[in-house]
Design a protein around this motif. Structure first.
Motif, mmCIF file in Angstrom:
data_model
loop_
_atom_site.group_PDB
_atom_site.id
_atom_site.type_symbol
_atom_site.label_atom_id
_atom_site.label_comp_id
_atom_site.label_asym_id
_atom_site.label_seq_id
_atom_site.Cartn_x
_atom_site.Cartn_y
_atom_site.Cartn_z
ATOM 1 N N ARG A 126 0.819 -1.206 0.000
ATOM 2 C CA ARG A 126 0.000 0.000 0.000
ATOM 3 C C ARG A 126 0.857 1.262 0.000
ATOM 4 O O ARG A 126 1.974 1.266 0.514
ATOM 5 N N ASP A 127 0.290 2.341 -0.560
ATOM 6 C CA ASP A 127 0.984 3.626 -0.544
ATOM 7 C C ASP A 127 0.543 4.439 0.662
ATOM 8 O O ASP A 127 -0.188 3.947 1.535
ATOM 9 N N SER A 128 0.960 5.698 0.726
ATOM 10 C CA SER A 128 0.682 6.525 1.903
ATOM 11 C C SER A 128 -0.806 6.778 2.096
ATOM 12 O O SER A 128 -1.248 7.088 3.205
ATOM 13 N N GLY A 175 -3.065 4.459 1.555
ATOM 14 C CA GLY A 175 -3.699 3.184 1.843
ATOM 15 C C GLY A 175 -4.138 2.416 0.620
ATOM 16 O O GLY A 175 -4.758 1.354 0.730
ATOM 17 N N ARG A 176 -3.819 2.925 -0.568
ATOM 18 C CA ARG A 176 -4.203 2.242 -1.805
ATOM 19 C C ARG A 176 -3.212 1.120 -2.117
ATOM 20 O O ARG A 176 -2.010 1.284 -1.930
ATOM 21 N N SER A 218 5.323 -1.242 2.324
ATOM 22 C CA SER A 218 4.244 -0.271 2.486
ATOM 23 C C SER A 218 4.663 0.865 3.414
ATOM 24 O O SER A 218 4.397 2.042 3.132
ATOM 25 N N TYR A 276 2.913 4.324 4.243
ATOM 26 C CA TYR A 276 1.663 3.779 4.777
ATOM 27 C C TYR A 276 1.724 3.709 6.289
ATOM 28 O O TYR A 276 2.681 3.219 6.859
ATOM 29 N N ARG A 277 0.671 4.206 6.938
ATOM 30 C CA ARG A 277 0.612 4.194 8.402
ATOM 31 C C ARG A 277 -0.686 3.611 8.922
ATOM 32 O O ARG A 277 -1.087 3.863 10.041
ATOM 33 N N THR A 301 -7.211 2.312 4.987
ATOM 34 C CA THR A 301 -7.283 1.954 3.566
ATOM 35 C C THR A 301 -8.224 2.859 2.822
ATOM 36 O O THR A 301 -9.082 3.509 3.403
#
Length: 258
Positions: free
Chosen positions: A209-211, A213-214, A248, A253-254, A257
């Motif tokens: 996932r990216d930042s 959430g994707r 991620s 990502y933290r 989603t």
């Protein structure tokens, strides 16, 4: 390694506290969580606020949230991210742990493109290369990425693809069977592929996932059937999940989603 500067370390400890909870804290909160003297916390918070790393909440006196400077730093970091380079580094770490071939791939239409690959050291291993393109529905990474698509978009892509190609006798070629497989992947959170792209190889994959959430990529571990077992599948599924989670985090990502 040089000496760590206590004031800088404490300042970073304070900033990292704001990654938890609702993202707001008071000076007493920080004092309690970090077990620091009140005077020290007051001085550090005042300094961070003066430099726009923290900002007071106008409607909650004494409470702070992260300021615009942290956003600017995060945006600059994100601009410099290279998914292929980060993926290669994480894939190398995963491969060192399991000594199997590890891929990172992205989705394009109904194909996957491998953007990073690290080989096993075994004499018998999967033969592939970064940059290779394969039908997504025949691979664990591809099925993981297809499972992340909204239902309407998935239907459009399947319809535009027409006939689903078969790479082996085990490849899924029926659209309804593919939809059922993808539903199971969404439920499990991990994708598997048993001799669907290569008659001698099975794979497991997990989402990256990216930042925001994707799901933007997937990380897979590929194993020749001579080293495959149900026990090995469980072990590698967990390892792929950890590797994908690591990548991620590198992408910002933290949690959460879209």
């Amino acid at each position: 390694m040089g000496r760590l500067v206590p004031a800088v370390t404490r300042s970073l400890d304070i900033l990292e506290l704001f990654l938890e909870g609702d993202g707001t804290l008071s000076a007493p909160d920080i004092t309690r969580k970090l077990q620091l003297p009140r005077t020290t916390v007051h001085e550090l918070v005042t300094t961070l606020a003066a430099r726009n790393y923290l900002v007071p909440l106008p409607d909650q006196p004494g409470r702070y949230r992260l300021g615009v400077r942290t956003y600017q730093l995060g945006s600059r970091y994100e601009e410099q991210l290279d998914l292929a380079a980060e993926g290669k580094d994480v894939a190398r770490q995963v491969a060192e742990t399991c000594d199997e071939t590890v891929h990172v791939a992205i989705l394009e239409d109904m194909d996957v493109i491998y953007i990073a690959k690290v080989d096993s050291t075994h004499a018998v291993r999967m033969v592939s290369a970064a940059g290779r393109r394969l039908p997504a529905h025949c691979t664990s990474v591809g099925k993981m990425l297809l499972a992340a698509l909204p239902a309407e978009e998935l239907d459009i892509r399947i319809e535009e693809e027409g006939e689903l190609a078969a790479l082996t006798h085990n490849s899924i070629t029926d659209p309804d069977a593919l939809r059922a497989a993808l539903a199971e992947i969404r439920e499990r959170g991990v994708a598997t592929e048993h001799r669907e792209s290569n008659p001698d190889v099975s794979c497991v994959a997990a989402p990256v996932r990216d930042s925001a959430g994707r799901i933007v990529a997937a990380l897979s571990i590929s194993v020749p059937m001579i080293r495959w077992s149900e026990e090995r599948e469980d072990e590698l599924s967990e390892l792929a999940g950890k590797g994908a989670a690591d990548l991620s985090v590198r992408l910002g990502y933290r949690g959460g989603t879209r």
